[in-house]
Design a protein around this motif. Structure first.
Motif, PDB file in Angstrom:
ATOM      1  N   ALA A  81       0.830  -1.211   0.000  1.00  0.00           N
ATOM      2  CA  ALA A  81       0.000   0.000   0.000  1.00  0.00           C
ATOM      3  C   ALA A  81       0.861   1.256   0.000  1.00  0.00           C
ATOM      4  O   ALA A  81       0.526   2.247  -0.657  1.00  0.00           O
ATOM      5  CB  ALA A  81      -0.931  -0.006   1.213  1.00  0.00           C
ATOM      6  N   ASP A  82       1.982   1.229   0.735  1.00  0.00           N
ATOM      7  CA  ASP A  82       2.890   2.384   0.750  1.00  0.00           C
ATOM      8  C   ASP A  82       3.404   2.674  -0.656  1.00  0.00           C
ATOM      9  O   ASP A  82       3.425   3.837  -1.098  1.00  0.00           O
ATOM     10  CB  ASP A  82       4.081   2.127   1.680  1.00  0.00           C
ATOM     11  CG  ASP A  82       3.691   2.042   3.142  1.00  0.00           C
ATOM     12  OD1 ASP A  82       2.688   2.675   3.532  1.00  0.00           O
ATOM     13  OD2 ASP A  82       4.389   1.329   3.889  1.00  0.00           O
ATOM     14  N   TYR A  83       3.834   1.625  -1.361  1.00  0.00           N
ATOM     15  CA  TYR A  83       4.347   1.803  -2.720  1.00  0.00           C
ATOM     16  C   TYR A  83       3.259   2.303  -3.658  1.00  0.00           C
ATOM     17  O   TYR A  83       3.489   3.205  -4.478  1.00  0.00           O
ATOM     18  CB  TYR A  83       4.928   0.498  -3.238  1.00  0.00           C
ATOM     19  CG  TYR A  83       6.294   0.167  -2.696  1.00  0.00           C
ATOM     20  CD1 TYR A  83       7.378   0.991  -2.968  1.00  0.00           C
ATOM     21  CD2 TYR A  83       6.518  -0.962  -1.924  1.00  0.00           C
ATOM     22  CE1 TYR A  83       8.649   0.713  -2.474  1.00  0.00           C
ATOM     23  CE2 TYR A  83       7.779  -1.262  -1.423  1.00  0.00           C
ATOM     24  CZ  TYR A  83       8.835  -0.424  -1.707  1.00  0.00           C
ATOM     25  OH  TYR A  83      10.093  -0.701  -1.215  1.00  0.00           O
ATOM     26  N   LEU A  84       2.064   1.738  -3.573  1.00  0.00           N
ATOM     27  CA  LEU A  84       0.979   2.155  -4.456  1.00  0.00           C
ATOM     28  C   LEU A  84       0.609   3.613  -4.231  1.00  0.00           C
ATOM     29  O   LEU A  84       0.376   4.368  -5.179  1.00  0.00           O
ATOM     30  CB  LEU A  84      -0.237   1.258  -4.251  1.00  0.00           C
ATOM     31  CG  LEU A  84      -0.122  -0.158  -4.815  1.00  0.00           C
ATOM     32  CD1 LEU A  84      -1.321  -0.992  -4.401  1.00  0.00           C
ATOM     33  CD2 LEU A  84       0.009  -0.131  -6.335  1.00  0.00           C
ATOM     34  N   ALA A 135       6.513  -5.551  -5.160  1.00  0.00           N
ATOM     35  CA  ALA A 135       5.580  -4.464  -4.836  1.00  0.00           C
ATOM     36  C   ALA A 135       6.038  -3.149  -5.452  1.00  0.00           C
ATOM     37  O   ALA A 135       5.217  -2.385  -5.984  1.00  0.00           O
ATOM     38  CB  ALA A 135       5.455  -4.330  -3.317  1.00  0.00           C
ATOM     39  N   TYR A 136       7.339  -2.893  -5.399  1.00  0.00           N
ATOM     40  CA  TYR A 136       7.868  -1.668  -5.997  1.00  0.00           C
ATOM     41  C   TYR A 136       7.606  -1.645  -7.499  1.00  0.00           C
ATOM     42  O   TYR A 136       7.106  -0.655  -8.046  1.00  0.00           O
ATOM     43  CB  TYR A 136       9.363  -1.575  -5.717  1.00  0.00           C
ATOM     44  CG  TYR A 136      10.071  -0.483  -6.496  1.00  0.00           C
ATOM     45  CD1 TYR A 136       9.915   0.853  -6.158  1.00  0.00           C
ATOM     46  CD2 TYR A 136      10.892  -0.799  -7.579  1.00  0.00           C
ATOM     47  CE1 TYR A 136      10.562   1.848  -6.875  1.00  0.00           C
ATOM     48  CE2 TYR A 136      11.545   0.183  -8.298  1.00  0.00           C
ATOM     49  CZ  TYR A 136      11.373   1.505  -7.938  1.00  0.00           C
ATOM     50  OH  TYR A 136      12.005   2.487  -8.655  1.00  0.00           O
ATOM     51  N   GLY A 137       7.933  -2.740  -8.179  1.00  0.00           N
ATOM     52  CA  GLY A 137       7.732  -2.800  -9.624  1.00  0.00           C
ATOM     53  C   GLY A 137       6.277  -2.671 -10.013  1.00  0.00           C
ATOM     54  O   GLY A 137       5.932  -1.975 -10.981  1.00  0.00           O
ATOM     55  N   ARG A 138       5.395  -3.329  -9.263  1.00  0.00           N
ATOM     56  CA  ARG A 138       3.961  -3.222  -9.567  1.00  0.00           C
ATOM     57  C   ARG A 138       3.475  -1.787  -9.390  1.00  0.00           C
ATOM     58  O   ARG A 138       2.666  -1.296 -10.187  1.00  0.00           O
ATOM     59  CB  ARG A 138       3.166  -4.178  -8.681  1.00  0.00           C
ATOM     60  CG  ARG A 138       3.350  -5.643  -9.050  1.00  0.00           C
ATOM     61  CD  ARG A 138       2.401  -6.535  -8.276  1.00  0.00           C
ATOM     62  NE  ARG A 138       2.730  -6.627  -6.862  1.00  0.00           N
ATOM     63  CZ  ARG A 138       3.563  -7.516  -6.339  1.00  0.00           C
ATOM     64  NH1 ARG A 138       4.179  -8.382  -7.120  1.00  0.00           N
ATOM     65  NH2 ARG A 138       3.794  -7.559  -5.032  1.00  0.00           N
ATOM     66  N   SER A 139       3.981  -1.109  -8.376  1.00  0.00           N
ATOM     67  CA  SER A 139       3.539   0.275  -8.150  1.00  0.00           C
ATOM     68  C   SER A 139       4.045   1.204  -9.247  1.00  0.00           C
ATOM     69  O   SER A 139       3.329   2.111  -9.683  1.00  0.00           O
ATOM     70  CB  SER A 139       4.012   0.770  -6.773  1.00  0.00           C
ATOM     71  OG  SER A 139       5.419   0.970  -6.742  1.00  0.00           O
ATOM     72  N   LYS A 140       5.265   0.988  -9.726  1.00  0.00           N
ATOM     73  CA  LYS A 140       5.780   1.828 -10.810  1.00  0.00           C
ATOM     74  C   LYS A 140       5.012   1.567 -12.105  1.00  0.00           C
ATOM     75  O   LYS A 140       4.730   2.501 -12.870  1.00  0.00           O
ATOM     76  CB  LYS A 140       7.276   1.579 -11.018  1.00  0.00           C
ATOM     77  CG  LYS A 140       8.165   1.948  -9.846  1.00  0.00           C
ATOM     78  CD  LYS A 140       8.059   3.414  -9.466  1.00  0.00           C
ATOM     79  CE  LYS A 140       8.862   4.307 -10.364  1.00  0.00           C
ATOM     80  NZ  LYS A 140       8.909   5.718  -9.868  1.00  0.00           N
ATOM     81  N   ARG A 141       4.670   0.319 -12.353  1.00  0.00           N
ATOM     82  CA  ARG A 141       3.888   0.022 -13.553  1.00  0.00           C
ATOM     83  C   ARG A 141       2.497   0.659 -13.462  1.00  0.00           C
ATOM     84  O   ARG A 141       1.993   1.225 -14.449  1.00  0.00           O
ATOM     85  CB  ARG A 141       3.765  -1.494 -13.734  1.00  0.00           C
ATOM     86  CG  ARG A 141       2.884  -1.908 -14.923  1.00  0.00           C
ATOM     87  CD  ARG A 141       3.357  -1.312 -16.222  1.00  0.00           C
ATOM     88  NE  ARG A 141       2.452  -1.636 -17.327  1.00  0.00           N
ATOM     89  CZ  ARG A 141       2.312  -0.904 -18.412  1.00  0.00           C
ATOM     90  NH1 ARG A 141       3.029   0.203 -18.581  1.00  0.00           N
ATOM     91  NH2 ARG A 141       1.485  -1.267 -19.361  1.00  0.00           N
TER      92      ARG A 141
END
Length: 313
Positions: A81-84, A135-141
């Motif tokens: 959630a933080d990354y998103l 999680a980081y990669g999903r948030s950047k995408r």
């Protein structure tokens, strides 16, 4: 021309600001902690859940936007959630405001982690089907998608995501910083075992890519991949750091079959798998549009270590 830069005090953002000012381009800095009494245009960067009006306020009277702010993948305690919130929702809010009232371009600093994970072996280019693994990669995408959706829903195509491989330079963090610390010892290292080859990019070169995308003529593609011209092996990365520190090479080979269980016992299997992979970024699309990549990654890495040593003296 006036450019709003978010994350302007960060690792790459500060160099983007430097590049813009050297090109005599006016800059507005959006910071979470703006310095009072600054001599230049500084505004408070709204939180991801701020009202739309707050984002309209910081994008008023600028012609372009560079979005560097976000949550990096070196924060071990960050949740999905933080990354998103930091990388996707904040980007959506900013892109909506920019699409509504900024006449020029939006460049979003993304990552190859939006396309694939660290243990993928192969070539990464703009046509690669995104398959983020963390999680980081999903948030950047998702940040890329929400930015582009905000622009296409407004009938615009002048926003782009710049995907970067691991970035090196003063103040770098993550796996490259770990490798530099390992290199700063007189002890021999089993680095010759690491046959993986990686594309990297210097922080200064990444900043030049941003300036190029802001100022080049012609339409923008939705995504660009940037990197130094030639990939470099993990063993050569450590050798470059050791050269910069003035230390002997002292690298020896150890069978991968012995390294893997050791890494697993130490809880570093994912780190090992990442170092063993070969990830080659293809920056030919940017190069064909007139951008010049870094051509001597080895010497630039050596300079990073040498400068780090000089700052400690």
């Amino acid at each position: 021309m006036k450019v709003l830069v978010t994350g302007a005090t960060g690792f790459i953002g500060r160099l983007v600001v430097q590049q813009l000012r050297q090109a005599r381009i006016e800059v507005r800095i959006a910071s979470r902690r703006p310095e009072p009494g600054a001599a230049y245009d500084v505004v408070q960067l709204p939180d991801f859940n701020a009202p739309a009006q707050a984002f309209l306020a910081i994008t008023k009277d600028v012609t372009h936007v560079v979005h560097c702010a976000g949550l990096n993948n070196d924060r071990g305690s960050a949740t999905e959630a933080d990354y998103l919130n930091a990388n996707a929702e904040l980007t959506r809010q900013l892109a909506r405001a920019a699409a509504a009232q900024v006449s020029g371009r939006l460049v979003y600093l993304s990552s190859i982690r939006a396309a694939t994970g660290p243990d993928f072996s192969g070539t990464i280019d703009e046509d690669m089907a995104p398959a983020p693994q963390c999680a980081y990669g999903r948030s950047k995408r998702k940040g890329e998608i929400r930015m582009l959706d905000a622009y296409t829903s407004s009938g615009r195509r002048d926003a782009t995501a710049l995907r970067l491989p691991p970035v090196y330079g003063s103040g770098m963090r993550g796996s490259l910083a770990i490798l530099m610390r390992l290199a700063d010892t007189a002890l021999p290292l089993p680095a010759a075992t690491l046959a993986g080859v990686r594309s990297l990019i210097s922080s200064e070169t990444a900043a030049r890519a941003v300036l190029h995308l802001l100022t080049r003529s012609g339409p923008l593609r939705p995504v660009y991949v940037a990197s130094d011209l030639s990939p470099i092996s993990i063993a050569a990365i450590i050798e470059a750091f050791r050269q910069g520190f003035g230390r002997p090479k002292r690298l020896f080979a150890l069978p991968a079959g012995l390294m893997q269980p050791v890494a697993s016992l130490l809880g570093k299997r994912k780190f090992w798998d990442g170092l063993s992979a070969t990830q080659i970024c293809d920056p030919s699309l940017l190069i064909s549009a007139g951008w010049s990549p870094e051509t001597d990654t080895f010497q630039r890495l050596s300079e990073v270590a040498r400068n780090s040593k000089a700052r400690r003296v």
